[in-house]
Design an enzyme around this catalytic site. Sequence first.
Site, PDB file in Angstrom:
ATOM      1  N   HIS A  86       0.824  -1.207   0.000  1.00 30.49           N
ATOM      2  CA  HIS A  86       0.000   0.000   0.000  1.00 30.49           C
ATOM      3  C   HIS A  86       0.861   1.260   0.000  1.00 30.49           C
ATOM      4  O   HIS A  86       0.499   2.274  -0.601  1.00 30.49           O
ATOM      5  CB  HIS A  86      -0.951  -0.039   1.182  1.00 30.49           C
ATOM      6  CG  HIS A  86      -1.808  -1.260   1.170  1.00 30.49           C
ATOM      7  ND1 HIS A  86      -2.922  -1.373   0.368  1.00 30.49           N
ATOM      8  CD2 HIS A  86      -1.677  -2.448   1.819  1.00 30.49           C
ATOM      9  CE1 HIS A  86      -3.451  -2.575   0.537  1.00 30.49           C
ATOM     10  NE2 HIS A  86      -2.718  -3.237   1.416  1.00 30.49           N
ATOM     11  N   ASP A  92       2.930   6.348  -5.343  1.00 30.02           N
ATOM     12  CA  ASP A  92       2.857   6.561  -6.787  1.00 30.02           C
ATOM     13  C   ASP A  92       1.956   7.778  -7.004  1.00 30.02           C
ATOM     14  O   ASP A  92       0.735   7.689  -7.043  1.00 30.02           O
ATOM     15  CB  ASP A  92       2.269   5.318  -7.461  1.00 30.02           C
ATOM     16  CG  ASP A  92       2.174   5.460  -8.982  1.00 30.02           C
ATOM     17  OD1 ASP A  92       2.280   6.591  -9.490  1.00 30.02           O
ATOM     18  OD2 ASP A  92       1.973   4.423  -9.651  1.00 30.02           O
ATOM     19  N   ARG A  95      -0.584   7.866  -9.937  1.00 29.06           N
ATOM     20  CA  ARG A  95      -1.766   7.058  -9.646  1.00 29.06           C
ATOM     21  C   ARG A  95      -2.691   7.747  -8.652  1.00 29.06           C
ATOM     22  O   ARG A  95      -3.879   7.965  -8.911  1.00 29.06           O
ATOM     23  CB  ARG A  95      -1.323   5.708  -9.085  1.00 29.06           C
ATOM     24  CG  ARG A  95      -2.423   4.921  -8.380  1.00 29.06           C
ATOM     25  CD  ARG A  95      -1.791   3.899  -7.440  1.00 29.06           C
ATOM     26  NE  ARG A  95      -2.776   3.106  -6.722  1.00 29.06           N
ATOM     27  CZ  ARG A  95      -3.264   3.416  -5.519  1.00 29.06           C
ATOM     28  NH1 ARG A  95      -2.873   4.541  -4.908  1.00 29.06           N
ATOM     29  NH2 ARG A  95      -4.141   2.635  -4.929  1.00 29.06           N
ATOM     30  N   GLY A 119     -12.055  -3.096  -3.142  1.00 26.15           N
ATOM     31  CA  GLY A 119     -10.641  -3.294  -2.855  1.00 26.15           C
ATOM     32  C   GLY A 119     -10.056  -2.034  -2.249  1.00 26.15           C
ATOM     33  O   GLY A 119      -9.136  -1.429  -2.789  1.00 26.15           O
ATOM     34  N   ASP A 141     -12.895  -4.749   1.476  1.00 24.23           N
ATOM     35  CA  ASP A 141     -11.592  -5.390   1.314  1.00 24.23           C
ATOM     36  C   ASP A 141     -11.526  -6.575   2.270  1.00 24.23           C
ATOM     37  O   ASP A 141     -11.862  -6.426   3.453  1.00 24.23           O
ATOM     38  CB  ASP A 141     -10.443  -4.423   1.620  1.00 24.23           C
ATOM     39  CG  ASP A 141      -9.150  -4.843   0.949  1.00 24.23           C
ATOM     40  OD1 ASP A 141      -8.522  -3.986   0.285  1.00 24.23           O
ATOM     41  OD2 ASP A 141      -8.765  -6.017   1.080  1.00 24.23           O
ATOM     42  N   GLU A 170     -17.787 -10.609  -3.522  1.00 23.63           N
ATOM     43  CA  GLU A 170     -18.718 -11.681  -3.884  1.00 23.63           C
ATOM     44  C   GLU A 170     -19.511 -12.183  -2.688  1.00 23.63           C
ATOM     45  O   GLU A 170     -20.550 -12.836  -2.860  1.00 23.63           O
ATOM     46  CB  GLU A 170     -17.946 -12.854  -4.514  1.00 23.63           C
ATOM     47  CG  GLU A 170     -17.318 -12.560  -5.866  1.00 23.63           C
ATOM     48  CD  GLU A 170     -15.959 -11.868  -5.783  1.00 23.63           C
ATOM     49  OE1 GLU A 170     -15.353 -11.646  -6.840  1.00 23.63           O
ATOM     50  OE2 GLU A 170     -15.496 -11.546  -4.655  1.00 23.63           O
ATOM     51  N   GLU A 184      -9.368   0.839  -7.759  1.00 25.30           N
ATOM     52  CA  GLU A 184      -8.073   0.802  -8.443  1.00 25.30           C
ATOM     53  C   GLU A 184      -7.761  -0.672  -8.642  1.00 25.30           C
ATOM     54  O   GLU A 184      -7.109  -1.300  -7.829  1.00 25.30           O
ATOM     55  CB  GLU A 184      -7.002   1.528  -7.619  1.00 25.30           C
ATOM     56  CG  GLU A 184      -5.759   1.858  -8.421  1.00 25.30           C
ATOM     57  CD  GLU A 184      -4.757   0.732  -8.431  1.00 25.30           C
ATOM     58  OE1 GLU A 184      -4.933  -0.218  -9.239  1.00 25.30           O
ATOM     59  OE2 GLU A 184      -3.812   0.788  -7.642  1.00 25.30           O
TER      60      GLU A 184
END
Length: 427
Positions: A86, A92, A95, A119, A141, A170, A184
């Site tokens: 992470h 980044d 991003r 996520g 998550d 799910e 992301e």
Amino acid sequence: MHGSTGYNNYRQNNQQPPGGGEKRGGGRGRRGRRRSRDLHGFRDSEFQNHQNTSTKNDDQQEQKPPPPCTEFDKAYFHSYAHVGIHEEMIKDRVRTETYKAAVMQHQSFIEGKVVMDVGCGTGILSIFCAQAGAKRVYAVDASDIAVQANEVVKANNLAERVIVLHGRVEDVEIDEEVDVIISEWMGYMLLYESMLGSVITARDRWLKRGGLILPCNATLYMAPITHPVRYQDSIEFWRNVYGIDMSAMLQLAKLCAFEEPCVETITGENVMTWPHVVKHVDCYTIQLHELESVSTRYKFQSMMRAPLHGFGFWFDVEFSGPANSPTNNPTQPLLFGISNNNPVDGIPRKKRSNPNEALVLSTAPEDPPTHWEQTLIYFFDPIEVEQDQIIEGSLTLSQSKENRRFMNIHLEFTSGGRSYVKESVMR
């Protein structure tokens, strides 16, 4: 029941498979970059279990059961519990700042609305959405990083609006539809790690008609590349090592260096032709079965005389308005930088989105580098190519039957009257 009323802010679905999770994990730890480690001391038993009943329509409730959580999935999810993954993603700046800019650019669609972050990791995108005025954010998550995400949310006094759900998308349940999905999800070579499937699942379960998905579409590109310095450093080095002929090492060196795809940074100077569109992903319409296998035929004309060392891959993602917006048609984005190639699947092979029309996050060689870098498939031996020489063939990317998060790559090409085949696995 909405918000945090009557809820612990951090919740786990009773039916969640042990070790299940949402964020990708095996991929970004590959080749020594971010390897998974055993972490202890953070367990979810201290939090109250809870499961809601969805209020979706009856025809929407009749869905196929979620795929089982395999041992590969558990290992993949577990690796995302490590803070180093992470840290690299958040640092980044291309991003993270692009995602933040996209949230603020679409604040009018987010303010007062319900958002799902698929996520969520440390929860940074969920917090961006809350700062933009979201009424409620479901941060999903299944990695144990969700424990820290919950603490981050509380530390920023957002526990009333950001609800952390620990589990696979799910498996978790919420009792309302959402207006916005943000994620992301992109892996190396765009599709590696197969996290896009979880975004599709969230979209089909909860997204309102006309809702917003960020990013809304993505495009994977490929092009022939020349990279003499890399070949010199890894292979030619063995011909003379401190005056000793170690060329007996050459075949092993080639196998070790180039058998699998490499994640490295190249520049526009390494790219020999206009890029070819391998796959365009419309996040509003793509279906799960489309991720199982992607095939394309390509034809390049070299713009230089140089040794061909392999093929490079990179991607763009675009942040446009919602599906029903008159300014956005996800299946035909406004693009420029047209290549000389023919269309694929009815979509022009164009390089970039018009920055006046949409915010774009690019991992192209000519753009500022990101932690995704570029994915390179090298040949064991370079092929001399003349200017204007044709390089043509086919490519198939398919999910591994052993582990759907791995990707099998089958590459065929012809150049200078000779045919070649390269097969590899990205894992």
